[in-house]
Design a protein around this motif. Sequence first.
Motif, PDB file in Angstrom:
ATOM      1  N   ASN A  32      -1.905   9.446   4.979  1.00  0.00           N
ATOM      2  CA  ASN A  32      -1.449   9.940   3.678  1.00  0.00           C
ATOM      3  C   ASN A  32      -0.848  11.336   3.787  1.00  0.00           C
ATOM      4  OD1 ASN A  32      -2.151   7.623   2.304  1.00  0.00           O
ATOM      5  ND2 ASN A  32      -4.178   8.365   1.726  1.00  0.00           N
TER       6      ASN A  32
ATOM      7  N   LYS B 197       1.383   4.234  -2.885  1.00  0.00           N
ATOM      8  CA  LYS B 197       1.086   5.634  -2.585  1.00  0.00           C
ATOM      9  C   LYS B 197       2.278   6.529  -2.926  1.00  0.00           C
ATOM     10  CE  LYS B 197      -3.103   5.906  -0.814  1.00  0.00           C
ATOM     11  NZ  LYS B 197      -4.145   6.834  -1.323  1.00  0.00           N
TER      12      LYS B 197
ATOM     13  N   TYR C  33       0.835  -1.209   0.000  1.00  0.00           N
ATOM     14  CA  TYR C  33       0.000   0.000   0.000  1.00  0.00           C
ATOM     15  C   TYR C  33       0.869   1.260   0.000  1.00  0.00           C
ATOM     16  CZ  TYR C  33      -3.096   3.619   1.875  1.00  0.00           C
ATOM     17  OH  TYR C  33      -3.779   4.794   2.079  1.00  0.00           O
ATOM     18  N   LEU C  34       1.859   1.303   0.891  1.00  0.00           N
ATOM     19  CA  LEU C  34       2.702   2.490   1.002  1.00  0.00           C
ATOM     20  C   LEU C  34       3.546   2.702  -0.261  1.00  0.00           C
ATOM     21  CD1 LEU C  34       3.901   2.119   4.698  1.00  0.00           C
ATOM     22  CD2 LEU C  34       2.146   3.664   3.827  1.00  0.00           C
TER      23      LEU C  34
ATOM     24  N   ARG D  25       2.789   6.886  -6.654  1.00  0.00           N
ATOM     25  CA  ARG D  25       1.831   7.812  -7.252  1.00  0.00           C
ATOM     26  C   ARG D  25       2.197   9.266  -6.955  1.00  0.00           C
ATOM     27  NH1 ARG D  25      -2.059   3.609  -6.318  1.00  0.00           N
ATOM     28  NH2 ARG D  25      -2.611   4.411  -4.251  1.00  0.00           N
ATOM     29  N   GLN D  26       3.019   9.489  -5.916  1.00  0.00           N
ATOM     30  CA  GLN D  26       3.523  10.841  -5.670  1.00  0.00           C
ATOM     31  C   GLN D  26       4.642  11.211  -6.641  1.00  0.00           C
ATOM     32  OE1 GLN D  26       4.585  11.801  -1.587  1.00  0.00           O
ATOM     33  NE2 GLN D  26       2.963  10.503  -0.772  1.00  0.00           N
TER      34      GLN D  26
ATOM     35  N   GLU E  94      -6.961   6.874   7.167  1.00  0.00           N
ATOM     36  CA  GLU E  94      -6.148   6.828   5.941  1.00  0.00           C
ATOM     37  C   GLU E  94      -5.711   8.228   5.516  1.00  0.00           C
ATOM     38  OE1 GLU E  94      -6.328   4.797   1.500  1.00  0.00           O
ATOM     39  OE2 GLU E  94      -8.195   5.205   2.571  1.00  0.00           O
TER      40      GLU E  94
END
Length: 361
Positions: free
Chosen positions: A352, A50, A46-47, A53-54, A348
Amino acid sequence: MYGAGVALKNRAYDRGWLRQARLPCPVISVGNLSLGGTGKTACVEYLAAKLTRQGLRVCVLSRGYGGRSRRPYWLMERDGQLLVNGEPIASPDGLPDEPQLLARRVCGVPVVVGARREQTGLMACEELHAEAVILDDGFQHRRVFRALDVVLVNARMPLGGGALFPRGPMREPLESLARAHAIVITKADQSLELVAALQERLRAVNPSAVIATAVHEPDALQDWATGAPVALERLAGSRVALLSSIGDPEGVEQTVRGLDAAVASHAAFPDHYRYRAPEWERILRHAAASGAETLVTTEKDAVRLEPFRRAVDSPAAVDTSSPARIVPARSQLPVWVLSVRMRFLNGEEQLNDRLVRVGAR
């Protein structure tokens, strides 16, 4: 003695008697207080997604429990092919299971394997040009400085934590959570009646941390022999046997029962267990004798069962000295591999926000 050693090490780092190594890029640690069973792999996935996507180049650092190599190396999957140090390999035998699983789940993200995380971290930054590093199972590995410490807590953990290893499952006392930046209560759907009380207990230990709750929900089902996808709905109303060698076998049972399957039997082995051919045959025979229509196992177990699957596909290529030398016929019992993913129930957005601040450094 174990508790005294943990306390002494933590005090040495807290007071600066032992210095932490700082990597050239931000480090996000994912860890826990107990001996497995909290779902770290899904959280790392998951991390990593994320951070990617940054727009960041991400690497995962893994100790590689159970591996044979003494030198650091990196794994990555590309176009369905597992690469080691950028080169395709004929067989993953000898590679540890968790880095393989991470490399396959976090496709395109290198997983750097080695016991000394400050060394593999430099390798990630200097050779692979990482802009953010995720330290898998890193809460107790304080040698590397981290910008964000994410700690996972199983929802079934007692409010007081429990006894320290070897008397109990705890690596550190509950009070060690005071140094966490974010605490995620995982598998919250399996102990809903305990979650609120556990949140209050954790908030008392660490008032400043982000406290989130998450579930590990079924993501996909795959035929082990062919790799073909299987609809999750196929489990509903079916009678299945389970095979697992992970930290939380009870969680696997609850997940499968949540898909309306009846569990006929469960062969549960110790975490990271390396199966051998006679055991694999016994597992299939016992599963068939239990009246199961199929055998369901985890992704991590599928990695360890890979030699048997390859031997079915190409028996002539099997080394007769290998543990896969005796291979049951594929048709004896269907084997399905169940994968899960992490889904947050709350917290969440706050987590984030912390990730965005870390990625912007």
